[in-house]
Design a protein around this motif. Structure first.
Motif, PDB file in Angstrom:
ATOM      1  N   PRO A 181       0.844  -1.208   0.000  1.00  0.00           N
ATOM      2  CA  PRO A 181       0.000   0.000   0.000  1.00  0.00           C
ATOM      3  C   PRO A 181       0.874   1.250   0.000  1.00  0.00           C
ATOM      4  CG  PRO A 181      -0.583  -1.506   1.804  1.00  0.00           C
ATOM      5  CD  PRO A 181       0.709  -1.994   1.232  1.00  0.00           C
ATOM      6  N   VAL A 182       0.612   2.163  -0.928  1.00  0.00           N
ATOM      7  CA  VAL A 182       1.381   3.412  -1.031  1.00  0.00           C
ATOM      8  C   VAL A 182       0.418   4.579  -0.891  1.00  0.00           C
ATOM      9  CG1 VAL A 182       2.892   4.824  -2.470  1.00  0.00           C
ATOM     10  CG2 VAL A 182       3.049   2.318  -2.605  1.00  0.00           C
ATOM     11  N   GLU A 183       0.718   5.424   0.073  1.00  0.00           N
ATOM     12  CA  GLU A 183      -0.093   6.636   0.277  1.00  0.00           C
ATOM     13  C   GLU A 183       0.673   7.825  -0.286  1.00  0.00           C
ATOM     14  OE1 GLU A 183      -1.570   7.368   4.426  1.00  0.00           O
ATOM     15  OE2 GLU A 183      -0.355   9.184   4.187  1.00  0.00           O
ATOM     16  N   VAL A 184       0.028   8.591  -1.147  1.00  0.00           N
ATOM     17  CA  VAL A 184       0.684   9.766  -1.740  1.00  0.00           C
ATOM     18  C   VAL A 184      -0.086  11.010  -1.309  1.00  0.00           C
ATOM     19  CG1 VAL A 184       1.387  10.930  -3.877  1.00  0.00           C
ATOM     20  CG2 VAL A 184       1.428   8.427  -3.750  1.00  0.00           C
ATOM     21  N   VAL A 185       0.618  11.948  -0.691  1.00  0.00           N
ATOM     22  CA  VAL A 185      -0.006  13.237  -0.384  1.00  0.00           C
ATOM     23  C   VAL A 185       0.792  14.328  -1.079  1.00  0.00           C
ATOM     24  CG1 VAL A 185      -0.964  12.485   1.837  1.00  0.00           C
ATOM     25  CG2 VAL A 185       1.295  13.548   1.767  1.00  0.00           C
ATOM     26  N   ALA A 186       0.123  15.427  -1.414  1.00  0.00           N
ATOM     27  CA  ALA A 186       0.804  16.518  -2.116  1.00  0.00           C
ATOM     28  C   ALA A 186       0.391  17.841  -1.516  1.00  0.00           C
ATOM     29  CB  ALA A 186       0.450  16.488  -3.600  1.00  0.00           C
TER      30      ALA A 186
ATOM     31  N   ILE B 144       4.112   2.306   2.482  1.00  0.00           N
ATOM     32  CA  ILE B 144       5.011   3.363   2.006  1.00  0.00           C
ATOM     33  C   ILE B 144       4.221   4.667   1.982  1.00  0.00           C
ATOM     34  CG2 ILE B 144       6.367   4.234   0.040  1.00  0.00           C
ATOM     35  CD1 ILE B 144       6.817   1.296  -0.796  1.00  0.00           C
ATOM     36  N   VAL B 146       4.431   8.656   0.647  1.00  0.00           N
ATOM     37  CA  VAL B 146       5.115   9.587  -0.255  1.00  0.00           C
ATOM     38  C   VAL B 146       4.499  10.959  -0.038  1.00  0.00           C
ATOM     39  CG1 VAL B 146       5.710  10.130  -2.647  1.00  0.00           C
ATOM     40  CG2 VAL B 146       5.303   7.734  -1.974  1.00  0.00           C
ATOM     41  N   PHE B 148       4.680  14.815  -1.463  1.00  0.00           N
ATOM     42  CA  PHE B 148       5.194  15.679  -2.534  1.00  0.00           C
ATOM     43  C   PHE B 148       5.023  17.146  -2.203  1.00  0.00           C
ATOM     44  CE2 PHE B 148       5.120  12.186  -5.633  1.00  0.00           C
ATOM     45  CZ  PHE B 148       6.245  12.519  -6.367  1.00  0.00           C
TER      46      PHE B 148
END
Lengths: 187, 187
Positions: A181-186, B144, B146, B148
């Motif tokens: 599982p990969v969580e991406v926040v920006a 994971i 991430v 940005f």
């Protein structure tokens, strides 16, 4: 008479290895690690990661005096200027490196002295996925093939067992085959 | 009057980009790529990959005059001598690099000029899995994260759309989140 105790096998200090395993068995929280990378964009397909600190064995590890620096790029045909391996090639390297190190550690634990470990990896990709030209093909590799050549002071059967055990224990093999599982926040 | 046509956006030649997309649309087999790595063990946790040739756009690509060389290692606490980032850290870099390049290409296609793209990645691992001390924890990262930071000449909303599109098209994000079939053979 002098008895020379050689604690190293395949470049692995087996005394330290058993000590580490015993310590984590006794205190499982020592097994909690966090690895990190920082990346910044330079230009086009050129970006760079720096890797240094991590958490593990109950503390923030500060043993690395310098950060590792990794440059990524793309070849001209994929609109870059070849400033480094591309990200998919880095993934192949991560997989090769993890299987190899796991194999070397497993061999050390099983009293197998290795003389040679080589691997070649191939990943098949239809770039129409990543380029947004087709929703019918996936973005990443459809298949990865890994071919190992392993030599050491054990039977071919025993060496194959070591490879099988490496597959069963490799962190990156697990991640690449099973996903994470990969969580991406920006912001 | 002189009109200067600037074909570059974010370091990406957009004329070349549209040409490449048109060529693959017209002849889908040009999208078939194969990436490769060769790895050899050096000692202990130290191994090295070389990366050079690949197949793509209908031919064996020979544009790289030299191979890239990548050294992997482990820190002392994981029984290595810190000869390079460890394999799991290389996987984080592959993910960061792919999301970043995809983001930069997407922005170029959407006429967004970027000024800054940075990311920090963290991966959580209980090393009891990879060390063979527990069958109840997985070998790889459980998660994971991430984060940005993206800046450019577009609204925060538009920049977030670009990040979302990068997630939807990144080859390594696809592989790390969904997994890939990996075949391992040994001789």
């Amino acid at each position: 008479m002098t008895v020379v105790l050689d604690h190293s096998r395949n470049g692995v200090d087996t005394q330290q290895m058993y000590g580490t395993l015993d310590a984590i068995k006794a205190e499982p929280s020592l097994g909690t690690f966090q690895f990190r990378a920082r990346n910044h964009w330079i230009d086009g397909a050129h970006n760079r990661s720096t890797i240094q600190g991590f958490y593990g064995a109950g503390q923030e590890d500060r043993s690395r005096a310098h950060a590792f620096s990794l440059d990524a790029g793309e070849p001209a045909v994929l609109l870059g200027t070849d400033t480094g391996p591309n990200p998919a090639e880095y993934l192949l390297h991560a997989l090769a490196a993890c299987l190899t190190t796991t194999l070397v550690y497993v061999a050390a634990a099983r009293k197998v002295r290795l003389t040679e470990v080589e691997s070649t990896l191939e990943g098949d990709m239809d770039v129409r996925g990543a380029l947004g030209l087709s929703d019918e093909v996936r973005n990443g590799f459809t298949k990865i093939r890994v071919s190992f050549k392993v030599r050491g002071d054990a039977s071919p059967e025993k060496l194959r067992e070591v490879v099988e055990r490496a597959k069963a224990r490799s962190a990156v093999f697990d991640m690449v085959t099973n996903g994470v599982p990969v969580e991406v926040v920006a912001d």
